[in-house]
Design a protein around this motif. Structure first.
Motif, short mmCIF file in Angstrom:
data_model
loop_
_atom_site.label_atom_id
_atom_site.label_comp_id
_atom_site.label_asym_id
_atom_site.label_seq_id
_atom_site.Cartn_x
_atom_site.Cartn_y
_atom_site.Cartn_z
N ILE A 39 13.95 -5.77 -11.81
CA ILE A 39 13.71 -4.34 -12.00
C ILE A 39 14.40 -3.51 -10.92
N LYS A 40 14.40 -4.01 -9.68
CA LYS A 40 15.04 -3.27 -8.59
C LYS A 40 16.52 -3.05 -8.87
N LYS A 41 17.17 -4.06 -9.40
CA LYS A 41 18.60 -3.94 -9.72
C LYS A 41 18.82 -2.87 -10.78
N VAL A 42 17.99 -2.86 -11.80
CA VAL A 42 18.11 -1.85 -12.86
C VAL A 42 17.91 -0.45 -12.29
N LEU A 43 16.91 -0.30 -11.43
CA LEU A 43 16.63 1.00 -10.83
C LEU A 43 17.76 1.45 -9.91
N ASP A 44 18.27 0.51 -9.10
CA ASP A 44 19.36 0.85 -8.18
C ASP A 44 20.61 1.28 -8.94
N GLU A 45 20.93 0.55 -10.01
CA GLU A 45 22.16 0.84 -10.77
C GLU A 45 22.02 2.13 -11.59
N SER A 46 20.82 2.40 -12.07
CA SER A 46 20.62 3.57 -12.93
C SER A 46 20.32 4.83 -12.14
N GLY A 47 19.80 4.66 -10.92
CA GLY A 47 19.41 5.82 -10.13
C GLY A 47 18.15 6.51 -10.63
N VAL A 48 17.37 5.78 -11.43
CA VAL A 48 16.14 6.33 -12.00
C VAL A 48 14.94 5.86 -11.17
N ALA A 49 13.94 6.71 -11.02
CA ALA A 49 12.77 6.38 -10.21
C ALA A 49 11.92 5.29 -10.88
N ARG A 50 11.29 4.47 -10.05
CA ARG A 50 10.45 3.39 -10.57
C ARG A 50 9.33 3.95 -11.45
N ARG A 51 8.75 5.07 -11.08
CA ARG A 51 7.65 5.63 -11.87
C ARG A 51 8.12 6.01 -13.28
N THR A 52 9.38 6.42 -13.40
CA THR A 52 9.92 6.75 -14.72
C THR A 52 10.01 5.51 -15.59
N LEU A 53 10.47 4.42 -15.00
CA LEU A 53 10.57 3.17 -15.75
C LEU A 53 9.20 2.73 -16.26
N TYR A 54 8.22 2.74 -15.39
CA TYR A 54 6.89 2.27 -15.80
C TYR A 54 6.19 3.27 -16.72
N LYS A 55 6.55 4.54 -16.59
CA LYS A 55 5.98 5.54 -17.49
C LYS A 55 6.43 5.28 -18.93
N HIS A 56 7.71 4.93 -19.09
CA HIS A 56 8.27 4.74 -20.42
C HIS A 56 8.05 3.33 -20.96
N PHE A 57 8.10 2.33 -20.08
CA PHE A 57 8.14 0.95 -20.57
C PHE A 57 7.03 0.05 -20.03
N ASN A 58 6.44 0.41 -18.93
CA ASN A 58 5.26 -0.28 -18.38
C ASN A 58 5.56 -1.65 -17.78
N SER A 59 6.54 -2.37 -18.32
CA SER A 59 6.85 -3.72 -17.81
C SER A 59 8.29 -4.08 -18.13
N LYS A 60 8.79 -5.11 -17.46
CA LYS A 60 10.15 -5.57 -17.74
C LYS A 60 10.26 -6.11 -19.16
N GLU A 61 9.21 -6.79 -19.63
CA GLU A 61 9.22 -7.34 -20.99
C GLU A 61 9.40 -6.24 -22.03
N ASN A 62 8.67 -5.13 -21.84
CA ASN A 62 8.81 -4.01 -22.76
C ASN A 62 10.18 -3.36 -22.66
N LEU A 63 10.74 -3.35 -21.44
CA LEU A 63 12.09 -2.80 -21.25
C LEU A 63 13.10 -3.65 -22.01
N VAL A 64 12.97 -4.97 -21.93
CA VAL A 64 13.89 -5.86 -22.64
C VAL A 64 13.83 -5.59 -24.14
N ARG A 65 12.63 -5.48 -24.68
CA ARG A 65 12.48 -5.24 -26.12
C ARG A 65 13.07 -3.88 -26.51
N ALA A 66 12.83 -2.88 -25.68
CA ALA A 66 13.37 -1.54 -25.98
C ALA A 66 14.89 -1.54 -25.92
N VAL A 67 15.45 -2.29 -24.97
CA VAL A 67 16.90 -2.41 -24.87
C VAL A 67 17.47 -3.00 -26.16
N LEU A 68 16.86 -4.06 -26.65
CA LEU A 68 17.36 -4.72 -27.85
C LEU A 68 17.21 -3.84 -29.09
#
Length: 201
Positions: A39-68
Motif C-alpha cells: 500500500i505504501k508504494k501505491v500511495l507514494d507513486e500516486s501521491g494520494v493520502a492514505r485516508r483517501t485510499l481507505y475511505k474508498h477501498f478500506n483494504s488492499k484486497e478491495n483495491l485489487v478488486r476495484a482495479v480489476l
C-alpha cells in the motif's frame, strides 16, 4: 491507450484521487506483482493520502478488486472502439482483434493482462479474482462472438473459443518475448481459422 483520470483532468477532486489510485495501482500490480506491491508504494507513486485510499477501498484486497473491475471496463471499451474504428467488413473486424493487440503490446504501459497476471499470481487463493477474470473473459468473448455472427461463420461459439486462445497466447508471448510479434503470428493463424469458418458456412 492513455486512459487515466489525472492525465485528462488535473483537478484535485475526490473522484479523481480515486481514479489516480486505481490507475497507479493497476500499473504497479501488473509491472511488479500484487503481492510485491505494498500500500505504501501505491500511495507514494500516486501521491494520494492514505485516508483517501481507505475511505474508498478500506483494504488492499478491495483495491485489487476495484482495479480489476475498472480495467475490464476501460480495456473492453478501448478494444471495441479500436476494432470498430479500424476495420469495415465483419471478416476484417475479426482479424483486427490482433491489430488491436499489437497496438496494446507496443504501448509503454503494457505489462501483460491484469487478469492473467492476477490469476497466475494468486493461484486460486482468492476466488473473487478468479471470478473477475472469468467475467472479463466472458465479456471479451461476447464481443468476439458478435463479430463472428456478423461475419457469418459456421460455428460462432467455436471460432470465439479458438480466437480467445490465440489472444491469450499472444499476450503471454508478448510478455515473455517483450515483443509485439506474437500478435501478428496469432493473426496469421486466425486468418486460416476465420476464412475456413466462413467458407464452410
Amino acid at each position: 491507450m492513455k486512459r487515466v483520470c489525472y492525465q485528462r483532468n488535473a483537478t484535485k477532486t475526490d473522484n479523481c484521487s480515486s481514479e489516480r489510485l486505481l490507475s497507479v495501482a493497476n500499473e504497479l500490480f501488473c509491472r511488479d506483482g500484487i503481492h510485491a506491491t505494498g500500500i505504501k508504494k501505491v500511495l507514494d507513486e500516486s501521491g494520494v493520502a492514505r485516508r483517501t485510499l481507505y475511505k474508498h477501498f478500506n483494504s488492499k484486497e478491495n483495491l485489487v478488486r476495484a482495479v480489476l473491475e475498472r480495467e475490464s471496463i476501460l480495456w473492453l471499451d478501448w478494444f471495441r472502439d479500436y476494432i470498430n474504428n479500424n476495420a469495415v467488413s465483419p471478416r476484417d473486424r475479426l482479424l483486427c482483434i490482433f491489430d488491436a493487440l499489437k497496438e496494446w503490446f507496443e504501448d509503454e504501459s503494457f505489462f501483460g493482462c491484469a487478469f492473467i497476471n492476477a490469476v497466475m499470481e494468486n493461484h486460486k487463493q482468492d476466488e473473487s479474482i478468479q471470478e473477475l477474470a472469468l467475467q472479463h473473459r466472458e465479456n471479451t468473448n461476447n464481443f468476439i462472438r458478435e463479430l463472428a455472427l456478423a461475419a457469418g461463420v459456421m460455428d460462432p461459439r467455436l471460432i470465439t473459443e479458438q480466437l480467445g486462445i490465440l489472444v491469450d497466447g499472444a499476450i503471454v508471448g508478448a510478455v515473455t518475448l517483450q515483443s509485439s510479434e506474437p500478435a501478428m503470428h496469432a493473426k496469421m493463424a486466425a486468418k486460416v481459422l476465420v476464412d475456413t469458418a466462413i467458407e464452410q458456412s
